[in-house]
Each structure stands twice: as structure tokens, then as C-alpha cells.
Design a protein around this motif. Structure first.
Motif, PDB file in Angstrom:
ATOM      1  N   GLY A 122       0.813  -1.202   0.000  1.00 14.88           N
ATOM      2  CA  GLY A 122       0.000   0.000   0.000  1.00 14.88           C
ATOM      3  C   GLY A 122       0.848   1.254   0.000  1.00 14.88           C
ATOM      4  N   ASN A 123       0.465   2.233   0.794  1.00 13.92           N
ATOM      5  CA  ASN A 123       1.180   3.507   0.836  1.00 13.92           C
ATOM      6  C   ASN A 123       2.562   3.406   1.462  1.00 13.92           C
ATOM      7  N   THR A 124       2.876   2.294   2.086  1.00 10.69           N
ATOM      8  CA  THR A 124       4.210   2.119   2.676  1.00 10.69           C
ATOM      9  C   THR A 124       5.127   1.280   1.781  1.00 10.69           C
ATOM     10  N   SER A 125       4.711   1.055   0.546  1.00 10.89           N
ATOM     11  CA  SER A 125       5.507   0.214  -0.359  1.00 10.89           C
ATOM     12  C   SER A 125       6.899   0.779  -0.606  1.00 10.89           C
ATOM     13  N   PHE A 126       7.072   2.098  -0.425  1.00 10.50           N
ATOM     14  CA  PHE A 126       8.343   2.743  -0.752  1.00 10.50           C
ATOM     15  C   PHE A 126       9.023   3.326   0.482  1.00 10.50           C
ATOM     16  N   SER A 127       8.596   2.875   1.638  1.00  7.69           N
ATOM     17  CA  SER A 127       9.065   3.480   2.879  1.00  7.69           C
ATOM     18  C   SER A 127      10.405   2.954   3.355  1.00  7.69           C
ATOM     19  N   SER A 128      10.854   1.818   2.826  1.00  5.02           N
ATOM     20  CA  SER A 128      12.101   1.235   3.309  1.00  5.02           C
ATOM     21  C   SER A 128      12.695   0.308   2.254  1.00  5.02           C
ATOM     22  N   PRO A 129      14.017   0.080   2.326  1.00  4.60           N
ATOM     23  CA  PRO A 129      14.638  -0.891   1.414  1.00  4.60           C
ATOM     24  C   PRO A 129      14.026  -2.283   1.562  1.00  4.60           C
ATOM     25  N   GLU A 130      13.578  -2.623   2.761  1.00  2.02           N
ATOM     26  CA  GLU A 130      12.979  -3.936   2.981  1.00  2.02           C
ATOM     27  C   GLU A 130      11.691  -4.084   2.173  1.00  2.02           C
ATOM     28  N   ASN A 131      10.876  -3.053   2.141  1.00  4.46           N
ATOM     29  CA  ASN A 131       9.635  -3.126   1.375  1.00  4.46           C
ATOM     30  C   ASN A 131       9.877  -3.065  -0.125  1.00  4.46           C
ATOM     31  N   LEU A 132      10.945  -2.404  -0.538  1.00  5.36           N
ATOM     32  CA  LEU A 132      11.235  -2.258  -1.964  1.00  5.36           C
ATOM     33  C   LEU A 132      11.987  -3.445  -2.558  1.00  5.36           C
ATOM     34  N   ARG A 133      12.481  -4.322  -1.738  1.00  2.58           N
ATOM     35  CA  ARG A 133      13.361  -5.395  -2.232  1.00  2.58           C
ATOM     36  C   ARG A 133      12.652  -6.368  -3.176  1.00  2.58           C
ATOM     37  N   TYR A 134      11.334  -6.347  -3.195  1.00  2.00           N
ATOM     38  CA  TYR A 134      10.584  -7.245  -4.077  1.00  2.00           C
ATOM     39  C   TYR A 134      10.280  -6.598  -5.428  1.00  2.00           C
ATOM     40  N   LEU A 135      10.806  -5.408  -5.643  1.00  2.00           N
ATOM     41  CA  LEU A 135      10.631  -4.729  -6.932  1.00  2.00           C
ATOM     42  C   LEU A 135      11.803  -5.098  -7.837  1.00  2.00           C
ATOM     43  N   THR A 136      11.633  -6.191  -8.569  1.00  2.00           N
ATOM     44  CA  THR A 136      12.660  -6.666  -9.493  1.00  2.00           C
ATOM     45  C   THR A 136      12.000  -7.137 -10.775  1.00  2.00           C
ATOM     46  N   THR A 137      12.767  -7.211 -11.828  1.00  2.00           N
ATOM     47  CA  THR A 137      12.222  -7.704 -13.094  1.00  2.00           C
ATOM     48  C   THR A 137      11.857  -9.178 -12.999  1.00  2.00           C
ATOM     49  N   THR A 138      12.629  -9.951 -12.260  1.00  2.00           N
ATOM     50  CA  THR A 138      12.324 -11.379 -12.151  1.00  2.00           C
ATOM     51  C   THR A 138      11.014 -11.609 -11.403  1.00  2.00           C
ATOM     52  N   GLN A 139      10.761 -10.810 -10.363  1.00  2.00           N
ATOM     53  CA  GLN A 139       9.483 -10.929  -9.653  1.00  2.00           C
ATOM     54  C   GLN A 139       8.334 -10.483 -10.544  1.00  2.00           C
ATOM     55  N   ALA A 140       8.540  -9.404 -11.314  1.00  2.00           N
ATOM     56  CA  ALA A 140       7.486  -8.917 -12.206  1.00  2.00           C
ATOM     57  C   ALA A 140       7.169  -9.952 -13.281  1.00  2.00           C
ATOM     58  N   LEU A 141       8.196 -10.560 -13.854  1.00  2.00           N
ATOM     59  CA  LEU A 141       7.970 -11.597 -14.863  1.00  2.00           C
ATOM     60  C   LEU A 141       7.215 -12.777 -14.266  1.00  2.00           C
ATOM     61  N   ALA A 142       7.546 -13.120 -13.028  1.00  2.00           N
ATOM     62  CA  ALA A 142       6.833 -14.218 -12.364  1.00  2.00           C
ATOM     63  C   ALA A 142       5.373 -13.839 -12.117  1.00  2.00           C
ATOM     64  N   ASP A 143       5.104 -12.558 -11.840  1.00  2.00           N
ATOM     65  CA  ASP A 143       3.717 -12.103 -11.729  1.00  2.00           C
ATOM     66  C   ASP A 143       2.969 -12.358 -13.030  1.00  2.00           C
ATOM     67  N   PHE A 144       3.586 -11.964 -14.135  1.00  2.00           N
ATOM     68  CA  PHE A 144       2.944 -12.150 -15.436  1.00  2.00           C
ATOM     69  C   PHE A 144       2.663 -13.629 -15.693  1.00  2.00           C
ATOM     70  N   ALA A 145       3.645 -14.466 -15.378  1.00  2.00           N
ATOM     71  CA  ALA A 145       3.463 -15.910 -15.567  1.00  2.00           C
ATOM     72  C   ALA A 145       2.330 -16.428 -14.677  1.00  2.00           C
ATOM     73  N   TYR A 146       2.227 -15.892 -13.487  1.00  2.00           N
ATOM     74  CA  TYR A 146       1.180 -16.281 -12.545  1.00  2.00           C
ATOM     75  C   TYR A 146      -0.201 -15.957 -13.115  1.00  2.00           C
ATOM     76  N   VAL A 147      -0.328 -14.765 -13.712  1.00  2.00           N
ATOM     77  CA  VAL A 147      -1.594 -14.372 -14.331  1.00  2.00           C
ATOM     78  C   VAL A 147      -1.894 -15.260 -15.536  1.00  2.00           C
ATOM     79  N   VAL A 148      -0.868 -15.586 -16.312  1.00  2.00           N
ATOM     80  CA  VAL A 148      -1.056 -16.489 -17.456  1.00  2.00           C
ATOM     81  C   VAL A 148      -1.648 -17.811 -16.999  1.00  2.00           C
ATOM     82  N   ASN A 149      -1.119 -18.354 -15.919  1.00  2.00           N
ATOM     83  CA  ASN A 149      -1.651 -19.618 -15.404  1.00  2.00           C
ATOM     84  C   ASN A 149      -3.114 -19.478 -14.993  1.00  2.00           C
ATOM     85  N   GLU A 150      -3.469 -18.328 -14.425  1.00  2.00           N
ATOM     86  CA  GLU A 150      -4.854 -18.102 -14.039  1.00  2.00           C
ATOM     87  C   GLU A 150      -5.750 -18.005 -15.281  1.00  2.00           C
ATOM     88  N   LEU A 151      -5.271 -17.320 -16.304  1.00  2.00           N
ATOM     89  CA  LEU A 151      -6.047 -17.192 -17.537  1.00  2.00           C
ATOM     90  C   LEU A 151      -6.213 -18.545 -18.227  1.00  2.00           C
TER      91      LEU A 151
END
Length: 484
Positions: A122-151
């Protein structure tokens, strides 16, 4: 002049390397009447796709869907979201809608984590390095793959065999990089990818840092008057010299309708950086028809800007500043509704924060300017850049060679079914793929075209080069779907 320029060069070494098409994408979400109908959906995705904790955390990822042309068993056209609100791309990627009836396709746009409404904390997504550590291209690509599986579950169950789900990825700019990488990393989920204006070769060690600003200058030389580039180059010295005094700062502030008056060297630095970004964005969005992609612009805005800058006479430095003020309004206030230009946003945009983080940790694009272009000469220094990143986020930038290891660098011969298209008048084409890399990894270079114009909607003003690119994409997709 030397003191202020040195100050300018060193203090914006970090900021100016934030790529301009990303900077444009994250400024704001404009209000518009939707051209394309898209249903909003959400899916719970893992915060960390690569963790085996007993109680994994999830967050809601947004995606948009249009089933108007879909026939059961038909393909799914999947847009891999950029560094901004996904609704912008849903309304500015008309090519997917234009060809959906040809293929009986479902059209889907997936938002990138940490952008738009897809905020893991939420609004604290950018408040610390710990919260931001999941912002990566590999995680984003895995999100897309996750949605593909749902579709797959919703649209293809009991229709065709497991290994032939007809998903085709599309993306422009950073989204184009992600579309290509999605095909590379998950070839069993995605049949092919159309990657437009993707600066996939823009990482350290893969391209010369001066290419970007040289390409911007080429766009202004081609579409502006002969005097335009010379006047722009002259403008830097005029601005810097005039802003050495309070009277000069006040004059610039009034002439350029700045919301906050220039008072310090830091303010002048922000002004110079703001002006540089305007030039970059004008070159990138130099479409051949009026657009409102991120802000309203006329057709060929570079030409309109240069005409306004150079067609009238000025006889002193203040006259030149006033000329710049009038010309810049082509970009800043084309509709005439804006009261003032704000160089200092009072609230930092979440998306801007997210992209700054990504450009620090993974997506480092070196840019430098030289005497050969129309910008202030500015070197690139990785150590200084990394130090600025650590100061801002408390994180260490990844090794400059990370992208080469993670995605293959320029060695794309082991991949398949990817189109890399580039408009040759797009500044980002300098970091793109220009030649075929394998039997089915193709490059399509579009003469006289701006930023990912081939993914935009069809327009009567489109030239044959753009039409040929779209025909090429259609034929390739048919081949991937075994329709030819």
C-alpha cells in the motif's frame, strides 16, 4: 559558468540517467475518455515467488481485460505492463485491439508490481529498502506468468493440450523488454513476443553512453529548422549566465511561468534538468498526428517547437529566454489550461520512486552528452551513480554486468519467436536490436518512426513503413499460431 555547470553535472548524474520514457510514463495519470473498453480485475499474487516460507504473503495485482473479440480457444494477447498505471497503456496500445478480431483474441493488460494500483504494501511500499526489495524484473515476470496460469484455467481448460496455450506477449519501451524476457524465461507459457522500442542493449558495456543524446539531436535536426539545434545549444549558456544573479533568476521564473521562483543553484539545476527532459520527450513522442499519450501534443511536436523557437527575431539574452518560454509551452501547456510550471512536486509520485529504485538496482542505462550533441556536456560515472543510489535508497546497485548474465546480453541466438521493432527516429532505438539474431528472433527497423508507434492504433496518417511493420507482426503471429 564553470562552477554552476560543475554543480549541475555532478548533482544530476543520478537523475538524468533515469530514462526519459520512464520519466514520462510516471509523471501522472491523465484523465481521458477511454477509447477501449477494459474490465478491471485483480488477482492475489505472491509477494515473493521464489521463497519457501510457511506462510507466504500475497498482494492484489491489477489486470485489465477485453473479451469483445474472443472466441473460446482463440489466443490471448498479453501486454506486459510498464513503469506506470496500466490504464495508460490499455488506451494507447490500439494495435492489439485492431488485430484482435482477426485472431478472435482476448486482450489483457497486466500491471507491473509497485505501479498504478498494484502496491504490495500500500502507501508504505516505498518506505524502506525492505519493502522495496521485491521490486525486481524477475518478480514482475513471475507475476505475469502467474496471471497467465490463471487465464489458462479460465479460458483454456479442456480445450487444447497443456503445451500449446496460445499466449502472445506485447510490450513497448520497458514493457517491450519485459515482453521479450517473458518469452525468454517462460517459453512454455508464451508462444512469442512483439517487443517494440525496447532498449534491451542499453546496459553498461553494451552500448556507448553518448548515443542517446546524439539521437535526440538527430531528431531535432531532421524535423526542426536548421537554426533550431544551434539555438538550443546557445540556450544553455544563456540560462546559466543569466541565473547567476537574483534579477536573472527572477526574469527566468516570470518568463517561464514557474510555480516557484528560482532562488538557488539547486533550483537552476532542476530547471536545466527539466528542460533537458522536455527535449528528450519531444523527440520520443514526435508522432505524426496529435496525441494525448501522457499529455496533449500536436502532430510533429519537434517541428512545432522549433518553428516557434526560430521564426521570430530576438536581439538579446532576455529575448531568447522569452522565445524559449513560448516554444516550451508546446510541451508544457499545449491546451492553454496550465497556470504555472512546477519544477518541485510537493508530493513525490509513487511511480517515480519505484522507477528510481529500479534504475538504481537493475535497470542502469548510462547516458552521457558530448560536444557532438545539443545538450550540456556531461560525463557518465558509474561510481558516482552508485553512490547517489546508496544515498537515496540505502541499497547497493547490482553489478553492471547483471543484465548480460540474467538475460543473455546481445547473445540472443538461443531464443525464438521474438520481434524487436524500432522506430529509427526514436531516441531509444540507439539501444535496440537492429539485426536478426536467429531464425525466429527478428529485427524490424521502421524508417522515420518515433517511440513504439507500431503498437499504437491505426491512423490514416500512418506511412507505409509503419503499415509494413504491423503486417510483419501479424504474419509472425499467424506463424506462431500455426495459421499459415
Amino acid at each position: 559558468m564553470s562552477f554552476l555547470l560543475d554543480y549541475f553535472i555532478h548533482s544530476i548524474a543520478f537523475k538524468t540517467c533515469v530514462c526519459i520514457f520512464f520519466m514520462l510514463n510516471i509523471l501522472h495519470v491523465q484523465s481521458f475518455e477511454p477509447q477501449y473498453s477494459l474490465e478491471t480485475r485483480y488477482i492475489d499474487v505472491p509477494l515473493d515467488h521464489f521463497s519457501a516460507v510457511a506462510k507466504p504473503k500475497y498482494f492484489k495485482l491489477r489486470y485489465l481485460i477485453n473479451a469483445k473479440y474472443h472466441v473460446k480457444g482463440g489466443p490471448i494477447f498479453l501486454y506486459t505492463g510498464n513503469e506506470g498505471d496500466i490504464s495508460i497503456y490499455g488506451q494507447n496500445t490500439g494495435f492489439m485491439f485492431d488485430i484482435a478480431p482477426v485472431f478472435n483474441a482476448l486482450v489483457v493488460f497486466i500491471e507491473h508490481r509497485y505501479y498504478g494500483q498494484s502496491l504490495p504494501f500500500g502507501n508504505t511500499s516505498f518506505s524502506s529498502p525492505e519493502n522495496l526489495r521485491y521490486l525486481t524484473t524477475t518478480q514482475a515476470l513471475a507475476d505475469f506468468a502467474y496471471v497467465v496460469n490463471e487465464l489458462k484455467k479460465n479460458f483454456f481448460e479442456n480445450v487444447i493440450s497443456y503445451d500449446t496455450y496460445p499466449f502472445v506477449a506485447f510490450g513497448g519501451s520497458y514493457g517491450g523488454m519485459l515482453a521479450a524476457w517473458l518469452r525468454m524465461k517462460y517459453p512454455y507459457l508464451v508462444l512469442g513476443a512483439v517487443s517494440s522500442s525496447a532498449p534491451i542493449f542499453g546496459f553498461p558495456g553494451m552500448a556507448s553512453c553518448e548515443l542517446f543524446y546524439e539521437k535526440v539531436t538527430q531528431v531535432f535536426e531532421k524535423y526542426g529548422r536548421e537554426q533550431c539545434v544551434k539555438t538550443i545549444k546557445l540556450g544553455w549558456d544563456v540560462i546559466v549566465n543569466l541565473s547567476k544573479t537574483k534579477l536573472g533568476m527572477d526574469f527566468i521564473s516570470s518568463s517561464w511561468k514557474l510555480c516557484n521562483r528560482l532562488k538557488t543553484n539547486e533550483d537552476v539545476e532542476k530547471l536545466l534538468n527539466w528542460l533537458s527532459n522536455i527535449y528528450e520527450n519531444l523527440a520520443m513522442l514526435n508522432y505524426h498526428y496529435p496525441t494525448d499519450f501522457f499529455l496533449p501534443l500536436p502532430a510533429y511536436p519537434v517541428k512545432v517547437f522549433c518553428d516557434k523557437l526560430t521564426t521570430s527575431y530576438f536581439n538579446d539574452t532576455k529575448g531568447l529566454i522569452e522565445h524559449f518560454s513560448n516554444a516550451i509551452e508546446i510541451y508544457t501547456n499545449y491546451t492553454g489550461k496550465k497556470v504555472c510550471n512546477n519544477l518541485n512536486s510537493t508530493v513525490e509520485d509513487y511511480s517515480e520512486r519505484a522507477w528510481d529504485y529500479q534504475s538504481c538496482t537493475e535497470l542502469v542505462f548510462p547516458k552521457c552528452s558530448t560536444d557532438a550533441d545539443m545538450f550540456i556536456t556531461k560525463p557518465w560515472n558509474y561510481e558516482n551513480y552508485a553512490a547517489q543510489c546508496y544515498k537515496k535508497f540505502g541499497v547497493k546497485a547490482l553489478d553492471p554486468g547483471w543484465a548480460l548474465m540474467a538475460y543473455g546480453g546481445k547473445n540472443l541466438k538461443y531464443y525464438s519467436n521474438i520481434i524487436f521493432s524500432n522506430g529509427m527516429m526514436d531516441p531509444w532505438s540507439c539501444f535496440g536490436v537492429f539485426t536478426n539474431r536467429s531464425a525466429t528472433v527478428w529485427a524490424f527497423n521502421i524508417t522515420d518512426a518515433p517511440h513504439h508507434v507500431d503498437l499504437r492504433h491505426s491512423d490514416p496518417a500512418d506511412n507505409n513503413y509503419i503499415l509494413d511493420a504491423r503486417k510483419f507482426h501479424i504474419q509472425a503471429i499467424k506463424q506462431w499460431l500455426n495459421m499459415v
